[in-house]
Design an enzyme around this catalytic site. Sequence first.
Site, PDB file in Angstrom:
ATOM      1  N   ASP A   8      73.693  47.806  -9.535  1.00 36.01           N
ATOM      2  CA  ASP A   8      72.706  47.458  -8.525  1.00 36.01           C
ATOM      3  C   ASP A   8      73.467  46.815  -7.360  1.00 36.01           C
ATOM      4  O   ASP A   8      74.624  46.403  -7.513  1.00 36.01           O
ATOM      5  CB  ASP A   8      71.693  46.484  -9.131  1.00 36.01           C
ATOM      6  CG  ASP A   8      70.696  45.987  -8.118  1.00 36.01           C
ATOM      7  OD1 ASP A   8      70.055  46.820  -7.453  1.00 36.01           O
ATOM      8  OD2 ASP A   8      70.565  44.756  -7.970  1.00 36.01           O
ATOM      9  N   ASP A  10      71.838  44.498  -4.298  1.00 33.55           N
ATOM     10  CA  ASP A  10      71.364  43.152  -3.939  1.00 33.55           C
ATOM     11  C   ASP A  10      71.186  42.290  -5.181  1.00 33.55           C
ATOM     12  O   ASP A  10      70.518  42.685  -6.139  1.00 33.55           O
ATOM     13  CB  ASP A  10      70.029  43.252  -3.202  1.00 33.55           C
ATOM     14  CG  ASP A  10      70.140  44.067  -1.928  1.00 33.55           C
ATOM     15  OD1 ASP A  10      70.865  43.643  -1.021  1.00 33.55           O
ATOM     16  OD2 ASP A  10      69.502  45.139  -1.853  1.00 33.55           O
TER      17      ASP A  10
END
Length: 208
Positions: A8, A10
């Site tokens: 991922d 953020d």
Amino acid sequence: MRSAIVFDLDGTLIDSARDITVAFQQACVNAGHAAPEEEHVRALIGRPLREMFHTFLPDADMDALIAAYRAYYDENCTVYTRFYPGVLETLTILKGRGYSLAVATTKYPRVARLVSEKLGLTPYLDHIQGTEGFAHKPEPDVIFAALETLQAPGLWMVGDTTADVLAGKAAGLKTYAVTWGTHSKDILETVHPDVIADSLDALLDLCP
């Protein structure tokens, strides 16, 4: 080609919460609404923008809010954003060991690439996959899209939210949850990732 490790963006590789929050608040103000509290916005980071805005302003013009957010964020997406400790070192080591590295994010592809370019993240990755035109995490579509481009079997999904963990599981990957992002260790434990860690050191041990 060796297996792929999917990250991922953020809250996992980059601490971008303040830039996202400021852009979100500014979009609300520009549309004539009160800015929501920072802590309430931060708790929703990682969800699609439409869902985030609907939480605070269910009757507002979602398209206008999203357009205002993107206009502001495009210009100010890395004012406060920084890498979490050890991220670039970890990516360098994993790439040196021959793993394929990808980002799979809820961000639109264009925005994910923009942020990565501005931060200097792009050279460390083999692919940056955003979400557009298919279901968001916790559905596994964005992970499958990344793996299809890489043409490599998936090994680990690394993320900071329950949605990341659930998407990784749905894609058939092992899941590595980090505790410095949106969701706390207690929340992450509810979806039973293979690993919960407060650093990326264990990932290096698991990927010799």
